[in-house]
Design an enzyme around this catalytic site. Sequence first.
Site, PDB file in Angstrom:
ATOM      1  N   GLN A  88       0.847  -1.177   0.000  1.00 47.03           N
ATOM      2  CA  GLN A  88       0.000   0.000   0.000  1.00 47.03           C
ATOM      3  C   GLN A  88       0.884   1.229   0.000  1.00 47.03           C
ATOM      4  O   GLN A  88       1.734   1.400   0.874  1.00 47.03           O
ATOM      5  CB  GLN A  88      -0.905   0.005   1.228  1.00 47.03           C
ATOM      6  CG  GLN A  88      -1.849   1.169   1.252  1.00 47.03           C
ATOM      7  CD  GLN A  88      -2.822   1.064   2.406  1.00 47.03           C
ATOM      8  OE1 GLN A  88      -2.954   0.036   3.038  1.00 47.03           O
ATOM      9  NE2 GLN A  88      -3.499   2.160   2.681  1.00 47.03           N
ATOM     10  N   ASP A  89       0.686   2.078  -0.979  1.00 47.47           N
ATOM     11  CA  ASP A  89       1.451   3.312  -1.061  1.00 47.47           C
ATOM     12  C   ASP A  89       0.782   4.403  -0.230  1.00 47.47           C
ATOM     13  O   ASP A  89      -0.423   4.364   0.002  1.00 47.47           O
ATOM     14  CB  ASP A  89       1.567   3.768  -2.515  1.00 47.47           C
ATOM     15  CG  ASP A  89       2.512   2.896  -3.321  1.00 47.47           C
ATOM     16  OD1 ASP A  89       3.369   2.253  -2.708  1.00 47.47           O
ATOM     17  OD2 ASP A  89       2.393   2.866  -4.545  1.00 47.47           O
TER      18      ASP A  89
END
Length: 93
Positions: free
Chosen positions: A63-64
């Site tokens: 997850q960025d």
Amino acid sequence: MRIFTNDWEQYLLPEMEKPYYKELRQFLINEYRTRQIFPDMYSIFNALHYTSLADTKVVIFGQDPYHEPGQAHGLSFSVLPNVPPPPLLAEYF
């Protein structure tokens, strides 16, 4: 409409015909219709468009830290030119 334009297609399209993926796709369609999701739905496979399977050694899922419109574009730990990076990435730009 083709989703993939390179050698990922022959491996991923059969997977996309399976029930679990069709359920996931319906869920995502609803999420995109009712919520603000990053990246936009046309960018979720960008990493696969820009890198062929033949040239891939490792795929990292995660997850960025994108949280503002225009930051996420389907490639990890980057933003498009002239887009301010999110705070977590700002020190690297």
